[in-house]
Design an enzyme around this catalytic site. Structure first.
Site, PDB file in Angstrom:
ATOM      1  N   ASP A  95       0.786  -1.224   0.000  1.00 40.57           N
ATOM      2  CA  ASP A  95       0.000   0.000   0.000  1.00 40.57           C
ATOM      3  C   ASP A  95       0.826   1.286   0.000  1.00 40.57           C
ATOM      4  OD1 ASP A  95      -2.407   1.556   0.432  1.00 40.57           O
ATOM      5  OD2 ASP A  95      -1.628   1.854   2.449  1.00 40.57           O
ATOM      6  N   ASP A 108       3.541   0.888   4.618  1.00 37.73           N
ATOM      7  CA  ASP A 108       3.095  -0.387   5.190  1.00 37.73           C
ATOM      8  C   ASP A 108       3.066  -1.464   4.119  1.00 37.73           C
ATOM      9  OD1 ASP A 108      -0.166  -0.544   4.405  1.00 37.73           O
ATOM     10  OD2 ASP A 108       0.805   1.410   4.287  1.00 37.73           O
ATOM     11  N   GLU A 113       3.642  11.136   3.629  1.00 40.86           N
ATOM     12  CA  GLU A 113       3.093   9.822   3.324  1.00 40.86           C
ATOM     13  C   GLU A 113       3.126   9.597   1.809  1.00 40.86           C
ATOM     14  OE1 GLU A 113      -0.670   8.109   4.989  1.00 40.86           O
ATOM     15  OE2 GLU A 113       0.810   6.642   4.339  1.00 40.86           O
ATOM     16  N   TYR A 153      -8.674   2.836   7.794  1.00 42.56           N
ATOM     17  CA  TYR A 153      -7.668   3.295   6.839  1.00 42.56           C
ATOM     18  C   TYR A 153      -8.265   3.683   5.495  1.00 42.56           C
ATOM     19  CZ  TYR A 153      -4.773   1.694  10.543  1.00 42.56           C
ATOM     20  OH  TYR A 153      -4.216   1.552  11.780  1.00 42.56           O
TER      21      TYR A 153
END
Ligand SMILES: *[C@@H]1O[C@H](CO)[C@@H](O)[C@H](O)[C@H]1NC(C)=O
Ligand SMILES: *[C@@H]1O[C@H](CO)[C@@H](O)[C@H](O)[C@H]1NC(C)=O
Length: 478
Positions: free
Chosen positions: A84, A87, A453, A235
């Protein structure tokens, strides 16, 4: 002692010091985006996210085979697919949306991919997802929606090649349905089937068979996948499935030309009161604007004739882009600001959609193309810095991404690398970071995931928008 310089030497010295000054300070008016290079890099980012057994022609030298034990509840092989982000969970919902967005970009801007020399690379990127999803679709009404557990995953910082936590698999089925996940998966297969039609007809047909089965599953067994797959809600939530059902029907129509799917799409549009869902966003959890554009496209421009539904979609798509250009909150430097997390991804998705709208008849093409260029140029560095790892001036050096934060093997990799303030030893080429805040403020820190991110879905609309801009650049529309 310093020797005296000749006149020529003096001139050369002056010339070179001017050159040096020009190189060392950043001149905004010198900014020249290289969309093709950014497109090439974005595909490298996807390659660095690959899970499973990697092919011998892999291009990311710091990545190797990983998660070779990924299995379904009954031992089915679930290796492959994409991690993803930082992670190592494999989330089918957003991975499928990513693949749909890439296929959409290929379908519309095949010329751009070919011109950039990235056509076979992008087909490979989609196939890496679709090959995995074929494994996930173990029977007509059974589809794996997640491999890996977020809590166990987040306790680990290191290389995917070295992780050893248990990786449970979660699925939807007739007793535990998820129309949103099955619908997106169907759209993903349909859009890939469209793309592969001219490449490998056998494969294209196989993809279409999965698309049809998943569509029937989504339609006949209604539910939200986040009620079935724990963790997903936190999420990658999905708050409704009406948009995915419509989206899936429209993509099936595109893959088959069978008008029954277009009828279905219109029915869902009514049933779920989708026209009332006006939103300024287009992303995995809100697809309304995307499906309005998709719908208009299904008519190939002939929508001007009679359909009242088409008029409504036309007005909605126009309103969506006009709002984005004229009314959306912006940062002082001009980036549209939609959301704190994934700021740049949201701007990119809107840019891509408005490039598509620009290509429809009767739309203000110039205005929308200019807007898309402005947003993507911001990302590539027009306003002072690049937000794409490995691209342009002062790009992010510390993306929130564990694999690339690891030094070369055999040096250990653990939480020390997370907390380190040094640049990631491996360059995560092509990754689009989350982005700046409302005031254009951005911190290149690994620990600040709201800035740094990176995820599969962040890059998808961005990459398709790049392809769109390459297309427009070469057709000289601006
Ligand atoms: C898993 O890996 C960690 C290091 O990353 C190690 O300390 C641990 O012993 C390993 N556990 C198993 C069961 O192999
Ligand atoms: C076409 O796709 C089929 C099914 O996946 C595969 O078996 C075959 O090798 C592919 N053909 C080519 C030329 O790649």
């Amino acid at each position: 002692m310093r020797p005296r310089m000749s006149k020529i030497q003096t001139l050369l010295t002056v010339f070179f010091s001017i050159l040096t000054i020009n190189v060392s300070c950043f001149h905004l008016h010198d900014f020249k985006p290289n969309y093709k290079e950014a497109l090439r890099l974005s595909l490298l980012f996807y390659e660095s996210q690959r899970s499973g057994k990697l092919p011998t022609n892999k291009r990311i030298e710091w990545r190797g085979d990983s998660a070779l034990e990924d299995k379904g509840i009954n031992g089915e092989d679930l290796t492959g697919g994409y991690y993803d982000g930082s992670d190592f969970v494999k989330f089918s919902f957003t991975m499928a949306f990513t693949s749909t967005m890439l296929s959409w970009g290929i379908k519309e801007y095949e010329d751009a991919y070919k011109e950039a020399g990235q056509y076979f690379e992008v087909l490979d990127a989609v196939k890496w997802a679709t090959d995995y999803f074929i494994k996930c679709h173990v029977s007509p009404n059974e589809f794996y929606g997640q491999v890996g557990d977020f809590v166990a995953d987040h306790a680990f910082w290191g290389r995917p090649e070295e992780m050893n936590m248990t990786r449970p698999a979660y699925k939807i089925d007739a007793e535990h349905p998820g129309s949103d996940l099955a619908g997106e998966a169907s759209a993903m297969f349909s859009s890939a089937s469209v793309v592969f039609k001219s490449v490998n007809e056998t494969y294209s047909k196989e993809l279409l068979r999965h698309a049809v089965e998943l569509y029937e599953f989504a339609k006949n067994y209604r539910g939200l996948y986040q009620d079935v797959i724990p963790g997903a809600k936190q999420y990658y939530e999905s708050s409704s499935y009406g948009d995915e059902l419509t989206w899936a029907a429209l993509w099936l129509y595109r893959a088959t030309d069978n008008p029954k799917y277009l009828d279905d799409a219109e029915k869902y549009y009514e049933e779920f009161k989708i026209s009332e869902e006006g939103s300024n966003k287009f992303y995995y959890n809100e697809k309304v604007a995307g499906l309005q554009v998709q719908y208009l496209q299904s008519y190939n421009g002939s929508f001007l004739a009679d359909s009242t539904g088409a008029t409504e979609y036309f007005e909605s798509a126009q309103k969506f882009c006009d709002n984005a250009v004229d009314k959306q909150l912006r940062t002082p430097k001009g980036l549209i600001y939609i959301n704190k997390l994934g700021t740049l991804s949201h701007a990119s998705n809107v840019a891509f959609l408005c490039l598509r709208v620009a290509d429809l008849p009767r739309m203000d093409s110039k205005k929308y193309v200019h807007f898309a260029k402005e947003q993507i140029d911001y990302i590539l560095g027009a306003k002072g810095r690049s937000f794409v790892v490995g691209y342009g001036y002062n790009y992010p050096k510390r993306p929130y991404h564990s694999a690339s934060s690891c030094p070369a093997i055999p040096q250990p990799c653990n939480w020390e690398q997370f907390h380190s303030t040094l640049p990631n030893p491996q360059v995560l080429h092509g990754a689009l970071v989350s982005g700046p805040d409302q005031k254009d403020f951005y911190e290149d820190s690994r620990e600040e995931f709201t800035f740094n991110e990176v995820t599969l879905d962040f890059n998808a609309g961005f990459q398709s928008a790049l392809a769109g801009l390459i297309h427009h650049e070469s057709s000289e529309k601006y």
